[in-house]
Each structure stands twice: as C-alpha cells, then as structure tokens.
Design an enzyme around this catalytic site. Structure first.
Site, PDB file in Angstrom:
ATOM      1  N   PHE A  52       1.966   8.526  -1.193  1.00 30.10           N
ATOM      2  CA  PHE A  52       1.234   7.261  -1.097  1.00 30.10           C
ATOM      3  C   PHE A  52      -0.189   7.463  -1.581  1.00 30.10           C
ATOM      4  CE2 PHE A  52       4.414   7.420   2.344  1.00 30.10           C
ATOM      5  CZ  PHE A  52       5.333   6.632   1.704  1.00 30.10           C
ATOM      6  N   TRP A  60       0.843  -1.202   0.000  1.00 29.85           N
ATOM      7  CA  TRP A  60       0.000   0.000   0.000  1.00 29.85           C
ATOM      8  C   TRP A  60       0.880   1.254   0.000  1.00 29.85           C
ATOM      9  CZ3 TRP A  60      -0.468   4.165   3.358  1.00 29.85           C
ATOM     10  CH2 TRP A  60      -1.585   4.987   3.183  1.00 29.85           C
ATOM     11  N   HIS A  61       2.002   1.166   0.712  1.00 32.06           N
ATOM     12  CA  HIS A  61       2.877   2.336   0.801  1.00 32.06           C
ATOM     13  C   HIS A  61       3.606   2.630  -0.501  1.00 32.06           C
ATOM     14  CE1 HIS A  61       2.243   2.104   5.164  1.00 32.06           C
ATOM     15  NE2 HIS A  61       2.561   3.380   5.146  1.00 32.06           N
ATOM     16  N   GLY A  62       3.800   1.627  -1.308  1.00 28.71           N
ATOM     17  CA  GLY A  62       4.471   1.899  -2.574  1.00 28.71           C
ATOM     18  C   GLY A  62       4.714   0.635  -3.363  1.00 28.71           C
TER      19      GLY A  62
END
Lengths: 422, 479
Positions: free
Chosen positions: B479, B321-323
């Site tokens: 994000f 989700w963060h990257g």
C-alpha cells in the site's frame, strides 16, 4: 506504600551488544555478498540487493545453531513439517511434496507421486529394448520406500502417500512388457523386515546395513537372472565383516535442513570385509584411482570426521565411493568369474555396489542423466547384465526425454545399430 | 529494506545505533544522520525512487514555508496546491493505471481510441509518506504545529525509516516537538527494545507461519467449509500480526531514538462493534481520515443523511487508499454499510450491557473475517468464491477434508497461539504479576530477568526463521 526503585533491565545491553557482535562477526560475509552481487548482477539493482540478503544468510556464521534452534522451536509448536521435510510418528524424516491442490504426499521424489506411471514404464522399456538389440539382459530394481505401505501407521492424519501404489502400477507395467524386475519391497516383507530397519532417520538413503542387505537381494537376483551361481553366499554373512559403528555421527540432508533437535542424529556404520580383498577402483571425475583392499580402494574416511559442526556440511554417506560421481569402475582383482555388471546408478547404489563388487569381476556404475554419455559408456563397457534402480529411472525427466525426442526424432532408433552391424 | 531481514538486523540497525549514540550527540546532527540513514534504508529497496522521496521532501518543505508566511487567503490556496501536488504523485504512481484502464474500457466500444498507461512501478510506502506530508501541511495551516525550519527536520518526519514504509502514519503535530528536542531514557529504550522484539516475533513466528495456511486455503479450488474458514481466520490473524508486528517494530525503534509514535493496534479482534474495531485496528489511518477528511466534512455532528454521506466519502477513500481496484473499493463500501448501520441506529450504545452484546460481538467478528477475505483474496471474484465456500454454498464441497485435519495437525498450535495473543490475556497476566510483586524487589527483579530471557529467546527464534529463509513478505508494503 513503600515503592521500590525500578528494576534495572539488562535487555537493551544484551540486545544491542549481540546485534553488534553478530553483525561484526558477519561483516566480511556481508561485504563479500555485496561485492559478488554487484559483480554478478550489475544490471538489476533490486535483484542484486535480494542476492546480497540470500548470500549473507547462506553464509551466516553459526547458521547451523539457528537451524537447530528453529527445529527445537518447531517441535515445541508441534509442527510436523519443517523446511520441506516431514516428521513421521516414529521420528523418521521424509520429504513432503505438494501433489496437486492441497494434496500433500510423503515422497522423496515427485515422479513417485504420479498416478500415471506411463512415462517411467516407457523409460524402462526404452532401455530394455535397446539392450535387447545387443543381447544384454536387463532388469529393473524396485527399491523399498521409507514407508513400507501407503497406509503406514506412522503417517499422521491428514497426510497421505501413494508411492507404493504407484510402484505397484509401475512394476505391473514393466511385467506387462516382459521386462524382468526385482521388487525389493517384497523381499523386505518376506523377511519380516520394515523399511525403518534399513533407512536412516535423517536421510532418504538406506543405512550401510540396509545397503548390505540390498546387495544380497541383488546378487542372488543376478544369479537367478543369468542362470549362474557366481555370488558367494559366505559374503552374505556379516560375521565375515568388521563393523565399526560411529555413534551419533551422521546427519543426512533431511537432518541438516531441520536441525539436531528436530531430526536427531543417526549412527553410521562402516562395514568392511575381514577377508582378503583386492580391488581396482576408478572414479575419473573425482580423480580417484586406487588399488588395494576393499577399505582402501572404496572408502574415504575423511567424510567420517566425528565433529558435530562438520556434520551439517560433510555427508558420511559419501564415505562409500564418494559423492557426485559420474562413472565408477570397480574391478575385483580376486574374482573367480568374469561377469561385468552395469548398474544405472544413483546415490542409493553406491554402498550397495561396493558390496556387490565382492561377488563379481567388474561392477560399473554410471548415471543416465546424459543419454549420449550413457550410451557411449555402455558400449565401452560391454556389460553382461544391466540393472537399473527405480531411483535412477527418471533421472532424465519425461519432459527432458520428450524434448530430446522433439529435437532428434526417434532418438533411440537413431542410436540403434544397423542390422548388418550389430 | 525490511525490518525482518538479516541485513537490517545485523548490518543497518547496529550501524545506525552506533552512529546515533556513539558518534553524534547534538540533536541537529542526529537528525541529519537519521535522515541519511533513512534515505539509504529506502534506497535499499527502491534505488531509483529515493529521488522521488527527496523531491517530495523539498517540495513540502518549500510549501510549508509558504503557508507559514502567506496571508490568510493565499494560505488556503497554497495548502490546496500542496495537497494537490502530493496527491498528484500518489495518483501518478498508484492510480494512473487503474484510471487509464477504466477509461479505455469505457470508450473502447464507442471510439477507436486507447490511452497507454505509464505502468510505473509503485514506490514502496508512497501512501504512507504522502499522507504524512499532507498531515504536515494541514497541521501547519491549522496552526497546530510550528513550521519546520530545516529541510532535515521535515525530511526526517517524512522519511524516518521506522515508519516510512508501513506506518504508523504519524501526524506532524504529534512529533513536531520531538524533532527539535527529545530525550532518551533508559527505561524507554528498554521498552523500545521489547516492542521491537515483540513485533519481530509477531511477524516471523506467527504471521509468516499463518501465511502458509492462508496460501493453501486461498489457492484451493474446492475447499471444504472448515478449510475455507480456517483460511479466513488464519488470514485475519496473519494480517493482524503482520501489520501490528511492523507497527510494534516501528514504535519500538522510535522509542529507542527518543520518538513517541502513536499506537496503531489495540487488540482488534476483541472489538464489540465495527465502530470499536476501527478504534482498535490501524488506528493511525482511522485518525488520519477522521482528522483530515471526516471532521472537515462535518463529522457526525450533522444531519443523519449528511453523516452517512460523510461516511461514504471516508470509506470510499479508505478502500481506495488500500489499492487501486474494485476489490478494495468494495471492501471500503462493506465497512461503510456496517458503520452507517451502527451509527444510524446507535448500535454501540444500544447493545451496551444488554444480552445482545455477545451475539453482536460474534456478528462483528464474523463480519471482520468476511472483510479480511475480501481484502486478502486474489480478486473480488475469488473472494466471493471463498465466502461462498465458507457459507457451505459450494456444491460438492465437504464439511471437513484432509487438508483441514492436516493443517490442524501441523499448525494447530500456531493458530491457537495466534488466537491467544490476539487478546489481552497475556498482557493482563503480565500486569497482574508486576503489580503483585512491585513491592518485592527480589520478585520484581526475577520477573524482569525472566522478561529479558523471554525477549532474547523470541529474538533468536525470530532470527532462526530468517536464517531458514522463511516466507517473509510484509503485507502492508503493497500500500
């Protein structure tokens, strides 16, 4: 337990009213930024939006108050660096430059941080060799740095500078090539002075007193170089001058970047001869043509308006021979000699040149940014001696020179005269 | 548009306040006004993707209505379709390039075939508003909240500017009621202003100044051991103040408009264990994954191997989700390992009130700092290199260098303040003063005036940093 009624907070009222008030005050400024951004960058919406913010901030009403506040807060945080300026232990400001990974130098100019001074030496040699073809003497003037030595006690732990070491290397290179030079740093030390005696706290320039001191060194040096005695020692004595001190009236660029509480304010002196003088001064790109006594011909007092808000915009240093000049001609109509001095200038040279012109018939100042223009001016003036300040040597960067060479091979040889047409 | 910009503070926000309180009185009108303001806010930074936002709102509104009226069986499929659509947008803009690269690198030696990536720019905040949209659909499916009957209401939930770009991720059920009816109290508005200013100050005074230390340390080729640690600590504090500052501003603005957003941070670095850390740090994301992934998978009320598997899924997804990079996947796996260890051996309960609590607290802090390096460094390799330097394993790297001394000389107080404000010391002190003088009206009043002055000073100092053009990126915008 007795419960008091809740305390009324004025914070929301003050917060909302101040954002509204400041917003309204700057509304035109915002709208102008919005209009300009859409006109200037119509093809890139995101860039245009970034430009609106920049313009809005740049023209924000009361901006200097925020700069002052930020400076005061930075002092509270004990910060030595602020807005690319560095506060020495004695409250003088100097520039910070990143000289390679994690290495901070305290230096005004990045060329001064180069350990390898070959390019600068070559620049000096180029001009010297070119002038030698015409038999014009040339000398290189090494001006003092704000930090007299590289291990000056005012430099806090963790910081370093190598400007003096690099200047020593440059001077050695200049000497190796048989080029005359004057090291004003040595003169300063011989006379028991320190750079802090001749520099502003809030500016990278020397003070007017410092420029006066420098003019003595240069005038004496010209006589030594030329084997003359044109310089008048009577003019070295400040007793022959009116000194008007404008207290707390000067904030140099370093000061205006960091604010009044961080940087402080300098006094500014105006030194003018109290003997008869008559000058003709021409500064074409500023449309300045004046004939008359020293102060009338050379000084623009409008830069000295003693208004605290004005200080952030107006640079008192420009009182002497104006700012952003390209070519300056100072003709001493009372001169007893006919020596023409050409000073390859930078901003440091201006007040010093004004005093220098008291001794010689003509002092010309021009910059070397545009080599072709410089050479054209040089041949028009036909000077008897050319001096180049350290600060003016690298005006054309080594890269720009290299580009010039690449486009016009042997640039200097192209402009050199034919042997049968000297 | 970012909160920490002059345009937001002195143009957008005052205009929204005037419109909200001065012009519109009915809730429906106010919602519409806030939605339009939010779309302008988004369009300011993403002029083209505002269309994507509108499409997302309309689609989710329609799917929401379908879920509400569908039978039990079709509800499930409609929900699945809704989640798929939201994740498809997220995939398209955030992960497509990553998967295309992986595919190309897998097949390039076998077949002469190469897929071209669409290379779409990442819409700001897409991860946040996608998760909010999914939350709406799931809460509706679970009948935890009523269907949103107006597209304006749902639009405001998804696109409301305070939490649009970097959270906190507000679950629909949390504010469903406030979208319809809300009251604004002066005391809450005051709290909102305070939170907003505190957040702005965290960002401008602490996070942005710490960022300068981080940039230098992270870009050094051979930092000394102490300089590498300084950089890592500064980054941990930077990301905390940057993100919690943003959350404070969002929560503060929410209060000003009558919304109660969930807390997102609670002094992350005083956590005793990694489990505790994730109860304090980016709480809204942890809650989202807990409620919409971990619990549906069975949570921890399953066998230990199954629980570990659930954790693996959650932390792979959290990292991803963060990257879209292996660096973030590794970061997620790092926490998976630590949390699995803690949950398997029941560490939080075992060490509680034992002499082991303090060393484990230190261990937790060190692990958090290592995780931050992994999170913040430019690449996975540079993160490994930095940790190498921190451990003193790099040849020729001294213990202390001039950079460390210079940073401590120049930024020592900022670092110290960063450490102090990362603990509840000041808050507890403030509470103690308030409690002690609550019966003395004069003293309480004096304290309130002091607080007013303190917050105004913080506000103007923060603005001064903006005027000075200080370093200003919000980390979680990525994000």
């Amino acid at each position: 337990m007795k419960q008091n009624k809740p305390v009324f907070s004025t914070l929301p009222i003050l917060f909302v009213s101040s954002t509204l008030f400041i917003g309204l005050l700057n509304l035109t400024n915002f709208l102008n930024g919005y209009r300009d951004a859409n006109i200037e960058i119509p093809y890139n919406k995101q860039q245009a939006l970034a430009s609106i913010e920049t313009k809005y901030t740049d023209n924000f009403i009361g901006k200097t108050n925020y700069v002052d506040l930020n400076g005061a807060f930075s002092l509270f945080l004990g910060r030595k660096e602020l807005n690319e300026r560095f506060l020495l232990e004695n409250d003088f400001l100097t520039n910070t430059l990143i000289g390679g990974p994690s290495t901070y130098f305290l230096s005004y100019h990045d060329y001064w941080t180069y350990t390898d001074q070959t390019a600068s030496i070559q620049n000096v040699k180029n001009l010297h060799d070119y002038l030698a073809l015409y038999g014009i003497p040339y000398a290189f003037l090494q001006t003092p740095h704000l930090l007299t030595t590289d291990d000056d006690p005012t430099i806090p732990a963790g910081y370093s500078t190598s400007v003096n070491d690099n200047s020593d290397r440059l001077l050695a290179g200049v000497a190796e090539n048989g080029i005359p030079s004057l090291d004003m740093r040595a003169s300063l030390q011989e006379q028991g002075l320190n750079s802090f005696d001749i520099f502003f706290k809030t500016d990278h320039h020397w003070t007017i007193e410092g420029a006066f001191w420098a003019h003595i060194q240069v005038a004496e040096y010209i006589d030594d170089l030329m084997g003359t005695s044109y310089a008048n020692p009577d003019y070295y004595d400040l007793a022959n001058y009116n000194i008007e001190i404008y207290e707390n009236s000067f904030m140099g660029p370093s000061g205006s970047r960091t604010g009044i509480y961080y940087a402080g304010i300098d006094d500014f002196s105006v030194i003018t001869p109290n003997f008869d003088t008559e000058f003709q001064v021409e500064i074409p790109n500023r449309d300045w043509y004046r004939t008359g006594p020293f102060d009338h011909a050379m000084l623009d007092y409008s830069y000295l308006e003693n208004d605290i808000n004005n200080m952030y915009k107006q640079d008192a240093y420009c009182t002497y021979l104006l700012p952003n000049t390209e070519y300056v001609k100072l003709v001493n109509l009372q001169a007893t000699n006919d020596l023409k001095v050409l000073l390859v200038k930078d901003s440091f040279s201006m007040p010093m040149a004004a005093f220098l012109s008291l001794h010689f018939a003509e002092v010309h100042l021009c910059q070397q940014n545009d080599h072709e223009e410089f050479l054209r001016t040089l041949h028009e003036i036909e000077p008897d001696v050319v001096l180049q300040m350290r600060t003016a040597v690298d005006r054309m960067s080594p890269q720009a020179l290299a580009d010039l060479e690449a486009n016009q091979p042997s640039y200097w040889s192209q402009v050199q005269p034919n042997s049968d047409n000297p | 548009m970012v909160f920490s910009s002059m345009t937001f503070l002195f143009v957008f926000f005052p205009l929204v306040l005037v419109g909200y309180f001065g012009i519109f009185q009915k809730n429906t009108h106010r919602n519409l006004f806030l939605l339009i303001a939010s779309l302008i806010f988004y369009a300011w930074g993403e002029p083209y993707y505002v269309a994507l936002m509108i499409v997302s709102i309309c689609l989710n509104f329609r799917i929401g209505l379908m879920i509400d009226t569908a039978t039990d069986l079709t509800r499930k499929y409609t929900l699945a379709a809704g989640i798929f659509l939201n994740l498809f947008f997220l995939f398209l803009f955030k992960y497509e390039g990553f998967f295309v690269r992986q595919f190309n690198s897998l097949v390039e030696y076998r077949v002469p075939m190469r897929i071209e990536s669409l290379n779409l720019p990442l819409p700001i905040g897409i991860s946040f508003f996608t998760f909010q949209a999914i939350s709406y659909l799931v809460d509706l499916y679970r009948k935890q909240a009523p269907v949103q009957k107006t597209v304006t209401g749902l639009g405001l939930y998804i696109a409301f500017f305070p939490q649009l770009i970097a959270g906190p991720i507000v679950q629909y059920s949390t504010i469903a009621q406030e979208l319809e009816h809300r009251t604004i109290k002066y005391d809450e508005f005051t709290q909102g202003v305070k939170r907003f200013i505190q957040g702005l100050a965290k960002k401008m005074i602490l996070a942005n100044q710490l960022a300068l230390v981080v940039e230098e340390s992270f870009s050094a080729t051979t930092p000394s051991v102490t300089f590498a640690w300084l950089g890592a600590i500064a980054f941990s504090l930077q990301i905390y103040y940057d993100f919690s500052g943003y959350s404070d501003m969002a929560i503060g603005m929410g209060l000003m408009f009558g919304f109660h957003f969930p807390e997102n941070f609670n002094y992350s670095f005083i956590a005793n264990t990694i489990t505790d850390f994730w109860r304090r740090h980016h709480m809204s994301l942890s809650r989202w994954f807990r409620d919409y992934v971990f619990f549906p998978l069975g949570g921890s009320r399953v066998s230990k191997p199954r629980m570990v598997l659930n954790l693996l899924v959650v932390w792979l997804l959290t990292g991803f989700w963060h990257g879209a990079s292996y660096q973030f996947i590794a970061w997620g796996l790092f926490f998976f390992v630590l949390l699995s260890f803690e949950k398997t051996f029941d560490i939080p309960t075992r060490i509680k009130k034992t002499p082991l609590a303090i060393p484990y607290h230190v261990f937790t802090l060190i692990m958090i700092i290592f995780s931050m390096v992994l999170f913040g460094e430019y690449t996975f390799l540079s993160a490994a290199d930095h940790i190498h330097s921190m451990l003193g394993l790099k040849p020729n790297a001294p213990m202390v260098d001039l950079s460390t001394i210079r940073i401590l000389n120049n930024d020592g107080i900022v670092l110290l303040l960063g450490c102090i404000f990362a603990t509840p010391v000041i808050e507890r002190l403030s509470c103690a003063i308030r409690t002690k003088y609550q019966e003395n009206h004069l003293a309480s009043s004096g304290y309130e005036h002091f607080c007013t002055a303190y917050h105004l000073v913080l506000f103007y100092v923060s603005v001064s940093y903006l005027v000075m053009g200080a370093h200003n990126p919000f980390l979680y915008f990525n994000f």
